[in-house]
Design a protein around this motif. Structure first.
Motif, PDB file in Angstrom:
ATOM      1  N   SER A   7       0.840  -1.200   0.000  1.00  0.00           N
ATOM      2  CA  SER A   7       0.000   0.000   0.000  1.00  0.00           C
ATOM      3  C   SER A   7       0.876   1.251   0.000  1.00  0.00           C
ATOM      4  CB  SER A   7      -0.904   0.006   1.231  1.00  0.00           C
ATOM      5  OG  SER A   7      -0.128   0.221   2.392  1.00  0.00           O
ATOM      6  N   ARG A   8       0.276   2.367  -0.347  1.00  0.00           N
ATOM      7  CA  ARG A   8       1.004   3.632  -0.376  1.00  0.00           C
ATOM      8  C   ARG A   8       1.539   3.976   1.016  1.00  0.00           C
ATOM      9  NH1 ARG A   8      -2.140   8.595  -2.705  1.00  0.00           N
ATOM     10  NH2 ARG A   8      -2.282   7.094  -4.386  1.00  0.00           N
ATOM     11  N   GLY A   9       0.735   3.730   2.044  1.00  0.00           N
ATOM     12  CA  GLY A   9       1.159   4.015   3.416  1.00  0.00           C
ATOM     13  C   GLY A   9       2.351   3.162   3.842  1.00  0.00           C
ATOM     14  N   MET A  10       2.348   1.885   3.458  1.00  0.00           N
ATOM     15  CA  MET A  10       3.458   1.001   3.811  1.00  0.00           C
ATOM     16  C   MET A  10       4.726   1.429   3.084  1.00  0.00           C
ATOM     17  SD  MET A  10       4.632  -1.361   5.626  1.00  0.00           S
ATOM     18  CE  MET A  10       3.282  -2.256   6.313  1.00  0.00           C
ATOM     19  N   ARG A  11       4.619   1.803   1.823  1.00  0.00           N
ATOM     20  CA  ARG A  11       5.800   2.270   1.089  1.00  0.00           C
ATOM     21  C   ARG A  11       6.369   3.529   1.728  1.00  0.00           C
ATOM     22  NH1 ARG A  11       2.538   1.143  -3.686  1.00  0.00           N
ATOM     23  NH2 ARG A  11       2.215   3.396  -3.823  1.00  0.00           N
ATOM     24  N   ARG A  15      10.069   3.673   3.410  1.00  0.00           N
ATOM     25  CA  ARG A  15      11.057   4.536   2.759  1.00  0.00           C
ATOM     26  C   ARG A  15      11.475   5.718   3.634  1.00  0.00           C
ATOM     27  NH1 ARG A  15      10.533   6.097  -3.311  1.00  0.00           N
ATOM     28  NH2 ARG A  15      11.850   4.299  -3.462  1.00  0.00           N
ATOM     29  N   PHE A  16      10.526   6.367   4.318  1.00  0.00           N
ATOM     30  CA  PHE A  16      10.837   7.608   5.006  1.00  0.00           C
ATOM     31  C   PHE A  16      10.880   7.512   6.531  1.00  0.00           C
ATOM     32  CE2 PHE A  16       8.964   8.923   0.940  1.00  0.00           C
ATOM     33  CZ  PHE A  16      10.044   9.620   0.427  1.00  0.00           C
ATOM     34  N   LEU A  17      10.055   6.670   7.138  1.00  0.00           N
ATOM     35  CA  LEU A  17       9.999   6.640   8.597  1.00  0.00           C
ATOM     36  C   LEU A  17      10.937   5.624   9.233  1.00  0.00           C
ATOM     37  CD1 LEU A  17       6.174   7.079   9.191  1.00  0.00           C
ATOM     38  CD2 LEU A  17       7.962   8.807   9.203  1.00  0.00           C
ATOM     39  N   THR A  21      13.275   5.939  12.613  1.00  0.00           N
ATOM     40  CA  THR A  21      12.718   5.423  13.862  1.00  0.00           C
ATOM     41  C   THR A  21      13.122   3.989  14.136  1.00  0.00           C
ATOM     42  OG1 THR A  21      10.686   4.722  12.760  1.00  0.00           O
ATOM     43  CG2 THR A  21      10.725   6.936  13.694  1.00  0.00           C
ATOM     44  N   GLY A  22      13.263   3.170  13.100  1.00  0.00           N
ATOM     45  CA  GLY A  22      13.602   1.767  13.284  1.00  0.00           C
ATOM     46  C   GLY A  22      12.426   0.988  13.836  1.00  0.00           C
TER      47      GLY A  22
END
Length: 73
Positions: A7-11, A15-17, A21-22
């Protein structure tokens, strides 16, 4: 798993978070504060009055112990 199947949220998360944060379970055990006696007593009370059960669908959940100290609440 390809990028198209996520999903867009998972990508976005991967990629960014996650680089910043790990994973949530990663921690430095040396920085953890020890449990207080009240926290230990509460954990013992919960463990003695509850038990984990796995249902027929494979999900696990917590139920009160039949003959435990918290019966009938």
């Amino acid at each position: 798993m390809t990028d198209r199947s996520r999903s867009r949220g998972m990508r976005f998360t991967e990629r960014f978070l996650l680089p910043f944060t790990g994973p949530a379970q990663v921690a430095d055990p040396r920085r953890r504060t020890p449990a207080t006696p009240a926290q230990r007593d509460r954990a013992d009370e919960l463990e003695s009055g509850l038990r984990r059960v796995t249902g027929p669908d494979g999900r696990s959940y917590v139920v009160p112990v039949e003959d435990g100290p918290h019966r009938g609440s």
